[in-house]
Design an enzyme around this catalytic site. Structure first.
Site, short mmCIF file in Angstrom:
data_model
loop_
_atom_site.label_atom_id
_atom_site.label_comp_id
_atom_site.label_asym_id
_atom_site.label_seq_id
_atom_site.Cartn_x
_atom_site.Cartn_y
_atom_site.Cartn_z
N CYS A 168 0.49 -1.40 0.15
CA CYS A 168 0.26 0.13 -0.77
C CYS A 168 1.71 1.43 -0.13
O CYS A 168 1.58 2.09 1.11
CB CYS A 168 -1.10 -0.12 1.46
SG CYS A 168 -2.19 1.56 1.27
N CYS A 171 -0.56 4.51 1.32
CA CYS A 171 -0.94 3.99 3.46
C CYS A 171 0.72 4.25 3.69
O CYS A 171 1.07 5.24 4.61
CB CYS A 171 -0.94 2.85 3.90
SG CYS A 171 -2.40 1.58 3.11
N ASP A 172 1.69 3.72 3.33
CA ASP A 172 3.45 3.36 3.72
C ASP A 172 4.39 4.81 3.28
O ASP A 172 5.52 5.05 3.40
CB ASP A 172 3.62 1.99 3.54
CG ASP A 172 3.33 1.41 4.67
OD1 ASP A 172 2.11 1.52 5.18
OD2 ASP A 172 2.90 0.23 4.19
#
Ligand code: NAP
Length: 348
Positions: A168, A171-172
């Site tokens: 992701c 997300c990261d």
């Protein structure tokens, strides 16, 4: 006696549905999943995908700050003592999920740590069976079982999960370890291009590794990748090993040519998979309408209705497009309101 509503799944969609259903006096019963190692390994353990991530910087309401005292105060002591000490700033995925779980519990949600493995939607009330062999009945059901990111299945890939391997980028990608360093994205679809483009804002360079000589992504997206000076597409290539060590995590990737099997190493600090997701719908095969990729279909636009009246779907199990914690929570709320209105219309 049949339950008013049973919620299956314990990610943001499931807990948000539970908070709303509980506050509407529907006394929800939620199946949070069985804590089985095989399920964790497959990325479908209790508390969903967020339970496997690190910092969550894009869930509204959780700006960076020391969450420690708040966690001590808000989470049951019985659970808090098993949670990692809060050493960093901002909220982590597992902490966010524990907070949502606690919030649902505070309003009276009953939680069972088992999975539903069989459903019978042919008559009402609906009948469900758990992995543990128990039977349940419910007048309405909310399915929030989520999806799991596809990985290549390399041993080295799982060794470096959360230490440079991620599925992701949104997300990261903005984490410090991915700034001003070369990164690898695997895949050739819209997600891969979008993630490569997103990562190029932070990285010194992004290698987009694709197994063929043509992207699957839409034309406009493909053009975006080809025109981005920081993105280099490595055609006809597949990763065969993620390179790294205990101290640094990921340091590179070994690629093999899909044309002549030759190998070469590329230095990279991050390894991002964007090769699709698989919804957790195996137990629903033939029971509810699904799209070609086995995601549950919403049969009424902007409503969480499925093909069976009284069964609703929320979160990633019915969304192969946005796939964000906040959108899952949003549809979880919608599903509880839809279930509440359905039950009221039935006089239940
Ligand atoms: P996708 O379209 O199914 O693409 C998956 C990609 O991963 C393909 O290029 C595929 O290669 C590759 N792949 C699959 N298994 C692989 C393996 N084992 N090894 C190496 N490569 C592998 O999935 P997606 O990109 O996640 O997109 C999902 C849906 O969301 C699509 O409908 C997409 O259009 C949509 N989406 C849209 C946007 C946007 O419009 N902004 C953004 C993201 C997603 P092959 O091409 O060789 O099969």
């Amino acid at each position: 006696m049949a339950e008013k509503v049973i919620i299956i799944g314990s990610g943001p969609a499931g807990w948000t549905a539970a908070i709303y259903a509980a506050r509407a006096s529907l006394e929800p019963l939620l199946f949070e999943g069985a804590p089985i190692q095989e399920y964790y390994d497959q990325g479908r353990g209790p508390l969903g995908q967020l339970a496997m991530t690190t910092e969550v910087e894009n869930y509204p309401g959780f700006p960076a700050g020391d969450m420690g005292a708040y966690l001590d105060d808000s989470i049951d002591d019985s659970l808090r003592k098993y949670m990692a000490p809060h050493e960093k700033t901002g909220v982590s995925g597992p902490e966010l999920m524990e907070l949502m779980r606690q919030q649902a519990k505070n309003f009276g949600t009953r939680i069972i740590n088992d999975d539903i493995s069989e459903v019978d939607f042919t008559e009402k009330p609906f009948k469900l069976k758990s992995l543990g062999g128990e039977s349940f009945e419910a007048h309405s059901i909310i399915i929030a079982t989520g999806a799991r990111a596809n990985y290549l299945g390399l041993e080295s890939e799982s060794n470096f999960k959360n230490r440079g391997v991620s599925a992701c980028a949104v997300c990261d990608g903005a984490l410090p370890r991915f700034r001003d360093v070369p990164l690898v994205v695997v895949g050739g679809g819209d997600s891969a291009v979008e993630e490569a483009d997103y990562l190029s804002k932070f990285a010194s360079k992004v290698y987009l590794v694709h197994r063929r000589d043509k992207l699957r992504a839409s034309k406009i997206m493909a053009q975006r990748a080809e025109e981005n000076p920081k993105i280099e597409i490595l055609w006809n290539s597949k990763p065969v090993e993620v390179l790294g060590d205990d101290e640094n995590g990921v340091t590179g990737v070994r690629l093999q040519s899909t044309v002549d099997d030759s190998e070469r190493d590329v230095a990279a600090t991050g390894f991002f998979l964007a090769i699709g997701h698989t919804p957790n719908t195996d137990f629903l095969q033939g029971k509810l309408e699904m799209n070609a990729k086995k995601y549950l279909t919403w049969t009424v636009p902007f409503r969480t209705n499925t093909s069976v009246e009284g069964v609703f779907a929320a979160g990633d199990v019915s969304d192969d497009y946005y796939r964000q914690a906040v959108t899952a929570a949003g549809t979880g709320c919608m599903s509880a309101l839809d279930a509440e209105r359905y039950l009221a219309a039935q006089g239940l």
